[in-house]
Every structure is written in C-alpha cells, then in structure tokens.
Design a protein around this motif. Structure first.
Motif, short mmCIF file in Angstrom:
data_model
loop_
_atom_site.label_atom_id
_atom_site.label_comp_id
_atom_site.label_asym_id
_atom_site.label_seq_id
_atom_site.Cartn_x
_atom_site.Cartn_y
_atom_site.Cartn_z
N LEU A 21 0.83 -1.19 0.00
CA LEU A 21 0.00 0.00 0.00
C LEU A 21 0.87 1.25 0.00
O LEU A 21 1.99 1.25 0.54
N PRO A 22 0.37 2.33 -0.58
CA PRO A 22 1.14 3.57 -0.58
C PRO A 22 1.29 4.12 0.83
O PRO A 22 0.45 3.90 1.70
N HIS A 79 -4.79 6.87 8.60
CA HIS A 79 -4.43 5.45 8.57
C HIS A 79 -5.34 4.67 7.62
O HIS A 79 -5.00 3.59 7.17
N ARG A 80 -6.51 5.21 7.31
CA ARG A 80 -7.44 4.56 6.40
C ARG A 80 -7.06 4.78 4.93
O ARG A 80 -7.52 4.05 4.05
N TRP A 81 -6.25 5.77 4.65
CA TRP A 81 -6.09 6.24 3.30
C TRP A 81 -5.21 5.38 2.40
O TRP A 81 -5.45 5.33 1.19
N PRO A 82 -4.21 4.68 2.91
CA PRO A 82 -3.47 3.78 1.99
C PRO A 82 -4.38 2.74 1.34
O PRO A 82 -4.27 2.48 0.13
N ALA A 83 -5.28 2.13 2.11
CA ALA A 83 -6.19 1.14 1.52
C ALA A 83 -7.15 1.79 0.53
O ALA A 83 -7.46 1.22 -0.52
N PHE A 147 -10.23 13.19 1.17
CA PHE A 147 -9.06 12.47 0.67
C PHE A 147 -9.40 11.71 -0.61
O PHE A 147 -8.66 11.77 -1.60
N ARG A 148 -10.49 11.00 -0.60
CA ARG A 148 -10.84 10.20 -1.78
C ARG A 148 -11.09 11.09 -3.00
O ARG A 148 -10.65 10.77 -4.12
N HIS A 149 -11.78 12.19 -2.80
CA HIS A 149 -12.02 13.14 -3.90
C HIS A 149 -10.69 13.61 -4.48
O HIS A 149 -10.48 13.56 -5.71
#
Length: 308
Positions: A21-22, A79-83, A147-149
C-alpha cells in the motif's frame, strides 16, 4: 466506522497478492514562527496571483487551537487512506503511488485541493471556517471523503499522461471538467444523497431538477462559443457551493444512480476519459434536453477547426 458513506464497490482485483500500500505522509505547511513553509507557498503558486502569493508569504500566524484539532483529526483518519488509495487506483488500472503527501497549511487556499500527482493540500483555516469544529461528528467522515475526492484527481493526472485528451473547443473544456470533477464529487457525496427504496433521495431529486436544465442550457450555449462568452458560461460548473455545481454534481449523481445497479460504472467512466460524459448524460438526461445536448455536440463538432 466505514470509510465513507458512498462506497467504493470496485470489486476484488484478481491476482493482487502481497499488495504494497502507498505510504501517506502528513506534512506541516507552517513553521513554528507562524510563517508558511516553502512547500506550502510552492503549491499555492499555481493557485494565486503573484500579488496574492506575496501577501500570503508575509503572514506570520501560528495555528489556532481549532486548526490544531483539524490537524489531529486528519492525522488520526489518515491510517485509512493507503487502503483507499489502493482501491481507487483500480478504477484507472493504475498501480498505487509509493507515497502520497498531505500538506496542511492554514492560509491562502480552500478546504482541500490537488497539487500534482502525489501531493494534496488541505487548509486548516478554511476547514474550520467552512465546516466548524473538527469535533463535529460529521467531520470525521468528511475528511475521508476529501481524501478520496482529491486522490482521484491525482489518479486522473497520472492517467491522462498515457491517455491525453485534446480539447478543441470550449465545450470540450467543459466536458473535461465535468468528467474530472464529476468523478471527484462522486466521492464527496454523503449518505444523504443515496437512493432510498429504489428511488432517488429527496436531496438528489431536488438537485437534479434544478441543475440538469442549467447544464443543458450552458452546454448548448458553449457549442461554437468564443472566448468572450465562454468564461461566463462555465462559471459554477465545478466551483462554488456544492449543491450549486451545475456540471460536476449532476455527473456525480448520475454515477451514483448507475453504481447502484452496475458496479462497473465508476471504472468505465474513469478509463473512458472525458468522452465518457456523453454516454452517461445520454442515459440520464430526459427527452428534449437530451436532444439539445446531442444538437450542441453536433454543432460544436461542425465549428471546430480541421485536425492537422
């Protein structure tokens, strides 16, 4: 808590074992003396006029208590953002980046924005001003949607390097923005927009009733438009209050409707590039308005200069 109210629903990727994961890095955009860092000023350089940037560069202002609370919330949720980044990369059939940096400033920008294919900015002062206290329950989900946007926009930038889109008219420019910001705005949708009982939510129905006629009228006027007219015609397509984004929000809501019954919708729209706007609109814009869009597209094509 789930990542966000609007799900990714991308499906499993066959053969993806031991995925790396990034890394998501949070970087401060301000120094201890209250000045902006060179990085924060660099990412503002593309967004501000030189005089505005000079003014921002002279500001000395330490983070407020409220801004610090937003920074802590972002760091806690990151912490959710790599996935999430890994899943979003599948939309464009791109491998995730090794690292993504989130730069947190507190002056000169809007809430969240994309700088380049690996850098996202968030302005803590703007977040506090627009959305209130970080402790408000809705803001935990909101920063995940931000973040997702913005990460989708980093992916679009990378994808377009290999699949360039040549805009040959102001209508093409508008279609490009509708594709880019429509997909981003899909990931900004809260659960209030989701269909209920097989029908659009009241919020969605009201927004489409208001915005679809504007989209059709503006696109029709953009066909064969010159530079003197185009600037005012595209105003508000993807800027201003979220519920007034007459180009980006209808696209996001059309995608939401399709995604309910077809989990491949987002991927096809992503890798279809800006021309995918036309097929999406064809499925959702009703009757005479659809005829107006088709006519606008034909007129615009006839006005374009011949390809070299």
């Amino acid at each position: 808590m789930m990542l966000a109210a609007i799900p990714l629903a991308l499906g499993a990727a066959p053969g993806r074992h031991h995925v790396v994961l990034p890394r998501v890095t949070i970087i401060s955009g301000s120094r201890s003396d209250g000045s902006a860092t060179d990085l924060w000023l660099a990412i503002l350089r593309r967004r501000l006029e030189p005089r505005e940037l000079d003014s921002v560069a002279r500001i000395r202002r330490e983070r407020t208590t409220d801004e610090e609370a937003w920074a802590r919330l972002i760091e806690a949720e990151s912490h959710r953002w790599p996935a999430a980044a890994d899943s979003l990369g599948r939309l464009f059939e791109l491998a995730p980046l090794p690292a993504v940096r989130i730069v947190l400033g507190n002056r000169g920008a809007e809430d969240a924005f994309t700088h380049d294919s690996s850098t996202i900015g968030m302005d803590l002062a703007a977040l506090q001003r627009v959305y209130g206290a970080a402790a408000e329950p809705i803001n935990r989900d909101r920063v995940n949607r931000f973040f997702r946007h913005e990460y989708v926009h980093t992916l679009q930038k990378r994808w377009l390097v290999h699949h360039p889109f040549r805009a040959r008219s102001f209508l093409d420019d508008a279609v490009f923005d509708a594709w880019a910001e429509g997909l981003g705005n899909y990931f900004s949708l809260s659960g209030d927009w989701r269909p209920a009982g097989g029908a659009p939510s009241p919020l969605t129905a009201a927004a489409l009733a208001q915005l679809e006629p504007i989209l059709v009228a503006r696109f029709a006027a953009l066909a064969c438009a010159d530079s003197a007219a185009a600037g005012s015609l595209v105003k508000g397509l993807s800027s201003g209050p979220f519920t007034k984004k007459w180009g980006a929000l209808p696209v996001a809501l059309w995608l939401l409707a399709d995604q309910e019954s077809d989990r491949g919708t987002l991927r096809r729209f992503a890798i279809g590039g800006p021309p995918a706007f036309w097929a999406l609109a064809e499925r959702h814009v009703p009757g005479p308005r659809a005829d107006s869009l088709r006519m606008a597209r034909r007129r615009d094509a006839a006005c374009r200069p011949s390809a070299p």
